[in-house]
Design a protein around this motif. Structure first.
Motif, mmCIF file in Angstrom:
data_model
loop_
_atom_site.group_PDB
_atom_site.id
_atom_site.type_symbol
_atom_site.label_atom_id
_atom_site.label_comp_id
_atom_site.label_asym_id
_atom_site.label_seq_id
_atom_site.Cartn_x
_atom_site.Cartn_y
_atom_site.Cartn_z
ATOM 1 N N GLU A 171 1.296 -1.742 0.195
ATOM 2 C CA GLU A 171 0.188 0.221 0.277
ATOM 3 C C GLU A 171 1.344 0.929 0.210
ATOM 4 N N LYS A 172 1.899 1.775 1.118
ATOM 5 C CA LYS A 172 3.343 2.524 0.967
ATOM 6 C C LYS A 172 3.254 2.902 -0.843
ATOM 7 N N LYS A 173 3.653 1.313 -1.002
ATOM 8 C CA LYS A 173 4.391 1.340 -3.038
ATOM 9 C C LYS A 173 3.166 1.891 -3.426
ATOM 10 N N GLY A 174 2.202 1.958 -3.366
ATOM 11 C CA GLY A 174 1.490 3.200 -4.729
ATOM 12 C C GLY A 174 0.696 1.622 -5.035
ATOM 13 N N TYR A 175 0.642 0.166 -4.694
ATOM 14 C CA TYR A 175 0.301 -1.037 -5.603
ATOM 15 C C TYR A 175 -0.959 -0.988 -5.699
ATOM 16 N N VAL A 176 -1.307 -1.536 -6.985
ATOM 17 C CA VAL A 176 -2.383 -1.491 -7.714
ATOM 18 C C VAL A 176 -2.631 -2.630 -8.427
ATOM 19 N N PRO A 177 -2.751 -4.175 -8.523
ATOM 20 C CA PRO A 177 -2.704 -5.102 -8.790
ATOM 21 C C PRO A 177 -2.284 -5.030 -10.500
ATOM 22 N N ASP A 178 -3.750 -4.630 -10.675
ATOM 23 C CA ASP A 178 -4.544 -4.467 -12.133
ATOM 24 C C ASP A 178 -3.579 -3.766 -13.336
ATOM 25 N N SER A 179 -2.652 -2.950 -12.642
ATOM 26 C CA SER A 179 -1.974 -1.766 -13.215
ATOM 27 C C SER A 179 -0.175 -2.117 -13.230
ATOM 28 N N CYS A 180 0.119 -2.974 -12.853
ATOM 29 C CA CYS A 180 1.520 -3.540 -12.812
ATOM 30 C C CYS A 180 1.745 -4.651 -13.617
ATOM 31 N N ASP A 181 2.791 -3.903 -14.397
ATOM 32 C CA ASP A 181 3.223 -4.810 -15.392
ATOM 33 C C ASP A 181 4.291 -5.942 -14.643
ATOM 34 N N TRP A 182 5.300 -6.920 -15.936
ATOM 35 C CA TRP A 182 6.828 -7.784 -14.813
ATOM 36 C C TRP A 182 7.215 -7.548 -14.110
ATOM 37 N N LYS A 183 7.863 -6.094 -14.688
ATOM 38 C CA LYS A 183 9.242 -5.758 -14.134
ATOM 39 C C LYS A 183 8.860 -4.909 -12.824
ATOM 40 N N GLU A 184 7.436 -4.396 -13.039
ATOM 41 C CA GLU A 184 7.025 -4.006 -11.488
ATOM 42 C C GLU A 184 6.731 -5.166 -10.680
ATOM 43 N N LYS A 185 6.434 -6.045 -10.984
ATOM 44 C CA LYS A 185 5.422 -7.109 -9.874
ATOM 45 C C LYS A 185 7.299 -7.786 -9.509
#
Length: 212
Positions: A171-185
């Protein structure tokens, strides 16, 4: 030093009011300024048997024990932490051990209890790995750390705590599941690992995003 005359070979400033005393070229103990004259200590002069036993057998043990008790009034210490404080104060090794033995005999220090208290205070905000590292740094033996974890966590509590911590970090990283690409994951995965979150927990919290 037992079979030869004790000669004061050096007196060095230890702090504003204290001085390190060297006897026969070796560090012996630390005294306050007023005590130098009280015991007649001067460079080049012998340290009498009576004065030596008064300092080493009475003054320093009593002072070291009192120092331990005063330190423990403000917060808890591990055995290692308390020993380090006495070492910083210039107490000789055998005086330190006597003082540590004294407070241990009254259970004023107990590394197991310290570990349990530390875990209870930090388990919501730190991973088990980070807590273990901190306790080991503080000198708590590995077996006591492991036992403290066993006795402190309730069944299933540790897993739930780590899941909440992982979710909080994301959450602190601003994680949004559907908006993450492979590198971000991949970056998030490595980020959580560095925070001490176990792989199994990362997989659970990122379930359905990537099959690691």
């Amino acid at each position: 030093m037992m079979n030869e005359e004790r000669i004061v070979t050096d007196i060095r400033e230890f702090s504003k009011q204290k001085y390190s005393i060297y006897v026969n070229e070796e560090f012996a103990f630390v005294l306050y300024r007023g005590e130098l004259s009280a015991y007649g200590l001067k460079v080049g002069k012998p340290l009498g048997e009576k004065e030596y036993h008064q300092i080493y057998g009475e003054l320093l043990p009593k002072r070291a024990k009192k120092r331990c008790l005063n330190l423990l009034k403000s917060r808890a210490y591990t055995e290692k932490g308390l020993r380090n404080k006495l070492r910083e104060g210039g107490y000789p090794p055998d005086i330190i051990e006597e003082a540590i033995g004294y407070v241990k005999s009254f259970h004023y220090i107990d590394d197991y209890d310290y570990a349990c208290q530390y875990i209870r205070c930090h388990k919501e905000g730190k991973s088990r790995k980070r807590i273990e590292e901190k306790l080991r740094e503080k000198g708590v033996p590995k077996e006591l750390v492991e036992q403290a974890f066993l006795d402190t966590y309730e069944s299933g509590e540790e897993e739930q705590l780590m899941l909440r911590q992982a979710q909080h970090y994301l959450e602190k990283k601003g994680y949004v599941p559907d908006s993450c690409d492979w590198k971000e994951k991949q970056k998030l995965y490595g980020f959580l690992l560095r925070k001490g979150i176990p792989t199994r927990v990362i997989r659970r919290v990122l379930e359905g995003i990537e099959d690691y």
